[in-house]
Design an enzyme around this catalytic site. Structure first.
Site, short mmCIF file in Angstrom:
data_model
loop_
_atom_site.label_atom_id
_atom_site.label_comp_id
_atom_site.label_asym_id
_atom_site.label_seq_id
_atom_site.Cartn_x
_atom_site.Cartn_y
_atom_site.Cartn_z
CG ASP A 101 -2.11 0.91 1.03
OD1 ASP A 101 -2.42 1.26 -0.12
OD2 ASP A 101 -2.74 1.27 2.04
CG HIS A 103 -4.78 10.29 3.03
ND1 HIS A 103 -5.82 10.19 3.92
CD2 HIS A 103 -3.88 9.35 3.42
CE1 HIS A 103 -5.57 9.22 4.80
NE2 HIS A 103 -4.40 8.70 4.52
CD GLU A 144 -6.33 4.60 4.87
OE1 GLU A 144 -5.61 3.82 4.20
OE2 GLU A 144 -5.88 5.39 5.73
CD GLU A 156 -5.44 2.84 -0.13
OE1 GLU A 156 -4.53 2.41 -0.88
OE2 GLU A 156 -5.36 2.80 1.11
CG ASP A 206 -5.85 0.19 3.81
OD1 ASP A 206 -5.92 -0.88 4.43
OD2 ASP A 206 -4.92 1.01 3.94
NE ARG A 236 -8.27 6.32 9.70
CZ ARG A 236 -7.54 6.14 8.62
NH1 ARG A 236 -6.26 5.78 8.71
NH2 ARG A 236 -8.07 6.31 7.43
CD GLN A 240 -3.32 4.14 10.90
OE1 GLN A 240 -4.53 4.05 10.70
NE2 GLN A 240 -2.50 4.73 10.05
CE LYS A 248 -3.58 2.26 7.64
NZ LYS A 248 -4.55 2.71 6.63
CB THR A 277 -7.47 -4.81 2.16
OG1 THR A 277 -6.70 -4.58 3.34
CG2 THR A 277 -7.17 -3.75 1.12
CD GLU A 303 -7.95 12.57 4.36
OE1 GLU A 303 -8.14 11.38 4.03
OE2 GLU A 303 -7.54 13.44 3.56
CA LIG Z 1 -4.07 2.87 2.93
#
Ligand SMILES: [Ca+2]
Ligand SMILES: [Ca+2]
Ligand SMILES: [Mg+2]
Ligand SMILES: [Mg+2]
Ligand code: NI
Lengths: 433, 433
Positions: free
Chosen positions: B130, B137, B206, B208, B240, B244, B247, B260, B264, B374
């Site tokens: 990834d 971002h 996420e 992507e 993904d 948080r 993480q 993570k 996915t 975000e």
């Molecule tokens: Ca990612």
């Protein structure tokens, strides 16, 4: 005692019986076990009825494969039964002596000198994860990057810290690796930070212990730490080649990437979990002030680690040879069962053939550190190798790891050599990428 | 125009012809292409001589496989020839109309409604990487974690930053994921930092874009950035999933791991590299003061990125639905060829089926951001979804991504839906791990 003669100092006593993949000039890759300086070709052994004395073992076609994945996924009770049966078969005047010892034809076909065989990656690896459970290594790196006061991050004693590694570039002992080119911040003090593209100047090894996974778990379903041993097929030694200057520039904020994906070298013979049970030992003690781990990492087994002596030898291109470190797997803060429980705690599925590395294993003095970064204090002092000196690995050098459980003198259980030669960088150019 | 009726707003116009793996109640998983609301079963098509008009294509057995890996490894010229041929076959009154349009029996056997098929992971993924090439971002995350002044790390404009992800837990659109438990530092201000073991409170997606690799490269041998497109099989959208809070506690110093690796999600239809060539566009502009990239990342192609509209829809468990973001792949700082050149720069070998994610793609305003982290400013403000509100994803919510290249109105080339439902956490207990 085996009817196969086994040198006293062999890592491959009758107590070991590790599994690997071999080929010869006229045999395609297939499973084998190692005994002393010989291997038993399990494809040939199986085809000639070698398992006729083990009626419970019906899935002998796992030994017609070019990897050990099918054998690994049969699970620990089968691994145990097959290993114990092979030990009986290899015993002098054992109860199965008719199978091999007295069967001259099969013996000559199935029992080969290691000198005529080539070894291959023992399992097809789906995912490879590298942990950071060597407390002394984590501390030493923290001292180099930060300071002794905050060398270890606040999460260190709670999490078996790990990251996803690159499976495709895991290779077998003996595979030469080209010195990598990469992005390096050659002038870290510059106001505006601009990297250069150069061959790494800080090529380093990492002395690691690693486990292959046997049974898979389903996505979303955690593995209990106290059942996790049953998910381990066996163990190898591992060299996680690292380009320290590339790593320093790239690793913020998502961790090491190109600095560690150009080659990770494993030993050829997978020592089964059961073969190491006699050498189980406690993991490193936790300092009293950090408290206990969370419940999902609490183990009933007080000896969930291992006592295996490790050493690192460097042979320089000038022909000088020294053992630069003596370490031991007991310098791991977390056990593999804890790593497995943590790896799956959010629901990640492990698969047969996955490889988990322990992280670099450093003992308590310079003479026990598992990387040159630590031994040379970040490249600031030399290490002596005979009459040569090194700060990092040079082209033409060969790094060799060895690991052996000595136990009670009844015969060694070890891993043999992990030999890691370094070739010069492939020059960069538009026509020669 | 195709003889298969294609709704005007379909992502799967005759210009697209993406490849996937399907099964039905009585057909095992096999390759197919999508056209409008139908799929063409390539195993059945092949078996009935469907490729008799394409004499150059001898390797039709690649469509008897349960993944697209064998087809992918044939390389771009074959992908192009096969896709163009299928386009001709599907054309109304085309030169190959006898193959399918006029062949009622084959049409009824090989052309199925999407309603009766199930989709599967299109390729077997060896390694998944990834990247972090969505500049906005990376900037937004840097502002949340640090400050606008040093939001981007010094390496950001020089390195296509990336990390190795977890391949085993890449799943197909529609796969429900359990909310993960994990280690969370619930009281980050405490003097002594002690984590708790709880279901994540900050479950996030996420947005992507991702590429599958076709051709492999050898270990030790870099891929030239200007040849790298030929190593791309095609593209999918990807979610993904990220926890948080897990993480934030775990990611220092080796990057995200259990936050993570629990799921996915990719879209089922691989849009071939050639199908997106008409929609190529420049990558994001570099600020003048950061200088150019290193030579190995310099591209001859001024349009090495893509112009593909992306959107994120959330359907809450209460039944409220809103599109919370509109973004676009043009908000990537690095192209996939640059990611490939960088991935292999130290010698890492890519393999057929490897998956490369772009990193989260955020546009320039709240309404264009690719993650809730975000949009909600780190969980401090609500986002409205109909009459519901969210800071992060709740149990029972479904997140859906869509992506489509609009181009010149000649027919859409898109990815369909990536639907990502979330189930409650599996309670933790000694007897219910
Ligand atoms: Ca990612
Ligand atoms: Ca390592
Ligand atoms: Mg993998
Ligand atoms: Mg892999
Ligand atoms: Ni479930």
């Amino acid at each position: 005692m085996s009817f196969v003669s086994i040198p006293d100092n062999s890592h491959f006593s009758l107590r070991n019986i590790p599994f690997g993949i071999i080929s010869t000039a006229d045999r395609d890759p297939r499973p084998a076990v190692r005994i002393g300086d010989h291997v038993l070709d399990l494809k040939v052994f199986t085809a000639s009825g070698g398992f006729s004395g083990l009626s419970s073992f019906k899935q002998t076609n796992v030994f017609e494969q070019s990897t050990l994945n099918k054998f690994a996924e049969l699970g620990r009770p089968v691994h145990r039964a097959v290993r114990e049966y092979i030990q009986e078969v290899l015993k002098a005047n054992g109860k199965f002596s008719s199978i091999l010892e007295e069967n001259k034809e099969l013996k000559s076909k199935a029992l080969l000198s290691v000198d005529v065989v080539k070894t291959h990656l023992p399992l097809q690896i789906g995912d490879y994860t590298d942990f950071y459970a060597g407390r002394n290594h984590a501390y030493n790196c923290g001292c180099i990057l930060r300071s002794p006061q905050n060398a270890l991050q606040p999460n260190y004693y709670h999490i078996p810290v790990g990251y996803h590694g690159r499976a495709s570039s895991v290779v077998i002992s003996g595979t030469p690796i080209h010195r990598p080119y990469g992005q390096v911040l050659t002038n870290p003090k510059a106001e505006v930070k601009v990297p250069e593209f150069i061959p790494t100047r800080r090529l380093d090894y990492e002395l690691e212990f690693a486990a292959f996974i046997s049974k898979p778990n389903d996505l979303g379903h955690r593995i209990d730490v106290n059942s996790a041993e049953d998910y381990i097929f066996g163990y190898v030694l591992m060299n996680d080649w690292s380009a320290r200057d590339v790593q320093a520039w790239e690793y913020v904020p998502l961790g090491p990437f190109t600095a560690k994906n150009f080659g990770t070298v494993v030993s050829p013979w997978v020592v089964l979990h059961d073969a190491l049970v006699p050498f189980k030992a406690p993991t490193m003690e936790r300092p009293p002030d950090v408290g206990d781990v969370l419940d999902y990492l609490k183990e009933n087994d007080s000896k969930s680690g291992h006592d295996i002596d490790l050493e690192v030898e460097i042979r320089t291109k000038e022909g000088q040879v020294s053992v630069v470190s003596h370490s031991n797997t007991k310098f791991l803060l977390f056990s593999f069962p804890q790593m497995i429980a943590h790896h799956t705690v959010t629901g990640c599925n492990l698969q047969t053939g996955d490889l988990l590395g322990s992280g670099t294993i450093s003992g308590e003095s310079d003479a026990a550190f598992g990387s040159l970064l630590e031994i040379t204090k970040g490249g600031s002092v030399d290490v002596k190798i005979g009459s040569s000196t090194r700060k990092f690995i040079e082209d033409g050098d060969v790094v060799t790891f060895r690991g052996v459980a000595k136990g009670d003198g009844e015969g060694l259980v070890g891993f043999g050599d992990v030999a890691c030669p370094i070739l010069p960088a492939i020059p960069y150019g538009k026509s020669n990428i």
